[in-house]
Design a protein around this motif. Structure first.
Motif, mmCIF file in Angstrom:
data_model
loop_
_atom_site.group_PDB
_atom_site.id
_atom_site.type_symbol
_atom_site.label_atom_id
_atom_site.label_comp_id
_atom_site.label_asym_id
_atom_site.label_seq_id
_atom_site.Cartn_x
_atom_site.Cartn_y
_atom_site.Cartn_z
ATOM 1 N N LYS A 221 32.216 -6.781 62.844
ATOM 2 C CA LYS A 221 32.809 -8.029 63.337
ATOM 3 C C LYS A 221 33.044 -7.957 64.843
ATOM 4 O O LYS A 221 33.284 -6.881 65.401
ATOM 5 C CB LYS A 221 34.124 -8.311 62.615
ATOM 6 N N MET A 222 33.006 -9.097 65.487
ATOM 7 C CA MET A 222 33.126 -9.174 66.936
ATOM 8 C C MET A 222 34.309 -10.065 67.324
ATOM 9 O O MET A 222 34.758 -10.901 66.541
ATOM 10 C CB MET A 222 31.836 -9.745 67.546
ATOM 11 N N THR A 223 34.792 -9.850 68.540
ATOM 12 C CA THR A 223 35.819 -10.720 69.093
ATOM 13 C C THR A 223 35.146 -11.933 69.741
ATOM 14 O O THR A 223 33.946 -11.933 70.003
ATOM 15 C CB THR A 223 36.653 -9.971 70.135
ATOM 16 N N ARG A 224 35.937 -12.953 69.990
ATOM 17 C CA ARG A 224 35.380 -14.134 70.648
ATOM 18 C C ARG A 224 34.922 -13.814 72.068
ATOM 19 O O ARG A 224 33.940 -14.384 72.549
ATOM 20 C CB ARG A 224 36.439 -15.243 70.673
ATOM 21 N N GLU A 225 35.641 -12.906 72.714
ATOM 22 C CA GLU A 225 35.237 -12.508 74.060
ATOM 23 C C GLU A 225 33.881 -11.810 74.036
ATOM 24 O O GLU A 225 33.042 -12.017 74.919
ATOM 25 C CB GLU A 225 36.290 -11.594 74.669
ATOM 26 N N GLU A 226 33.639 -10.975 73.015
ATOM 27 C CA GLU A 226 32.347 -10.306 72.897
ATOM 28 C C GLU A 226 31.229 -11.312 72.642
ATOM 29 O O GLU A 226 30.121 -11.164 73.169
ATOM 30 C CB GLU A 226 32.398 -9.276 71.775
ATOM 31 N N LEU A 227 31.518 -12.339 71.834
ATOM 32 C CA LEU A 227 30.510 -13.369 71.600
ATOM 33 C C LEU A 227 30.184 -14.126 72.879
ATOM 34 O O LEU A 227 29.017 -14.417 73.165
ATOM 35 C CB LEU A 227 31.016 -14.341 70.527
ATOM 36 N N ARG A 228 31.222 -14.468 73.660
ATOM 37 C CA ARG A 228 30.968 -15.164 74.919
ATOM 38 C C ARG A 228 30.184 -14.285 75.887
ATOM 39 O O ARG A 228 29.278 -14.756 76.580
ATOM 40 C CB ARG A 228 32.299 -15.608 75.543
ATOM 41 N N GLN A 229 30.535 -13.002 75.942
ATOM 42 C CA GLN A 229 29.827 -12.089 76.836
ATOM 43 C C GLN A 229 28.370 -11.935 76.414
ATOM 44 O O GLN A 229 27.471 -11.885 77.269
ATOM 45 C CB GLN A 229 30.528 -10.728 76.843
ATOM 46 N N GLU A 230 28.133 -11.867 75.113
ATOM 47 C CA GLU A 230 26.767 -11.752 74.626
ATOM 48 C C GLU A 230 25.977 -13.011 74.940
ATOM 49 O O GLU A 230 24.794 -12.948 75.306
ATOM 50 C CB GLU A 230 26.770 -11.494 73.118
ATOM 51 N N ALA A 231 26.616 -14.184 74.811
ATOM 52 C CA ALA A 231 25.930 -15.431 75.152
ATOM 53 C C ALA A 231 25.583 -15.479 76.633
ATOM 54 O O ALA A 231 24.509 -15.962 77.017
ATOM 55 C CB ALA A 231 26.814 -16.623 74.771
ATOM 56 N N LYS A 232 26.495 -14.957 77.478
ATOM 57 C CA LYS A 232 26.203 -14.917 78.913
ATOM 58 C C LYS A 232 25.016 -14.001 79.204
ATOM 59 O O LYS A 232 24.169 -14.311 80.036
ATOM 60 C CB LYS A 232 27.430 -14.441 79.689
ATOM 61 N N GLU A 233 24.962 -12.875 78.521
ATOM 62 C CA GLU A 233 23.862 -11.938 78.766
ATOM 63 C C GLU A 233 22.527 -12.509 78.322
ATOM 64 O O GLU A 233 21.492 -12.242 78.935
ATOM 65 C CB GLU A 233 24.135 -10.621 78.040
ATOM 66 N N GLN A 234 22.539 -13.283 77.238
ATOM 67 C CA GLN A 234 21.295 -13.839 76.728
ATOM 68 C C GLN A 234 20.878 -15.104 77.476
ATOM 69 O O GLN A 234 19.709 -15.273 77.802
ATOM 70 C CB GLN A 234 21.425 -14.141 75.225
#
Length: 278
Positions: A221-234
């Motif tokens: 499971k991921m945090t919302r911050e990790e999801l946002r960071q991953e979206a920024k990287e992609q």
């Protein structure tokens, strides 16, 4: 509260996170399911091939115990006979071995799927840290594994006791039966008892497989911050992308203005203008 919720692992793992986990050799696995399928396959395979296997082994045993006088004094011939007997044993056991190999290869498809990753066998000296090992021993997952082992021992022990107690009189009567009939009867009892006891493991596997899937999903499971960071990287930083779009608009505007033809304004009348384009 918003910051705390952003740091809590409440979001399901993204496809990218799952792909990275597979690349690192981390997939859900159920040892109980693999053990249960292998034992059931072995029991069923022995049940199906027992008659032909026993017949071939008896023939090979009789051939191995009989030799002429020349073989007794020529060790080369004895080695040849021994090698031939070993080849015959391999051929006799090949169907059962082939079944077990197929089950061993196919059982990972039930949960997690096949995986070939070199990272899983790469030496990781961090695992030698005693603090990490101690943390794993007192974790919730270790407690669940301990409870599961105790439950498996109890289930198998209870089923084994019930099976043996019910067959005790039959097993005692084997002593007065003829050798061939008693041997066949004993083999039948052992096979039925084995399949019954292994069948008890199906209950453990049916509980363990869904738990391993849930534990794997919960671990990734991921945090919302990790999801946002991953979206920024992609997809890239939104601010950077907006700045790039603005620069592109300005460059397009400058090109458009550069392509507009220049004009000379000639005053011919105070109220009228004549425009002569170059």
């Amino acid at each position: 509260m918003a910051e705390e919720s952003d740091l809590e692992r409440t979001e399901p793992a993204s496809p990218r996170r799952l792909e990275q986990a597979r690349e690192e050799g981390d997939v859900p696995r159920s040892r109980e399911l693999a053990t249960c399928t292998m034992l059931l396959a072995a029991g069923v395979g022995l049940w199906v091939t027992s008659e032909s296997l026993i017949r071939q082994l008896n023939r090979m045993l009789a051939a191995g115990l009989s030799f002429d006088r020349a073989q007794a004094f020529e060790f080369d011939r004895l080695w040849v006979q021994l090698a031939t007997s070993m080849v015959d044993v391999v051929i006799a056991c090949a169907p059962l071995a082939g079944l077990l190999i197929l089950v061993a290869i196919g059982s990972p498809m039930l949960i997690g799927g096949w995986l070939f990753s070199g990272k899983a066998i790469t030496p990781n000296f961090g695992r030698l840290n005693p603090l990490n090992g101690l943390g794993n021993l007192i974790s919730a997952h270790a407690g669940v594994e301990l409870i599961k082992s105790i439950a498996k021992t109890l289930v198998v022990g209870i089923v084994s006791y019930i099976v043996v107690s019910r067959q005790l009189d039959t097993m005692t009567a084997l002593a007065v039966e003829p050798v061939m009939r008693g041997s066949a009867h004993l083999a039948h009892l052992l096979m039925v008892s084995f399949l019954t006891i292994v069948g008890a493991l199906v209950l453990i596997a049916a509980i363990d497989a869904p738990y391993q899937m849930w534990h794997y999903a919960n671990k990734l499971k991921m945090t919302r911050e990790e999801l946002r960071q991953e979206a920024k990287e992609q997809d890239g930083d939104p601010q950077v992308k907006a700045r790039m779009r603005q620069m592109q608009r300005e460059m397009a505007k400058r090109r458009m203005m550069a392509e507009v033809p220049k004009a000379d304004v000639v005053v011919t009348n105070p109220t009228h203008y004549a425009v002569a384009l170059k």
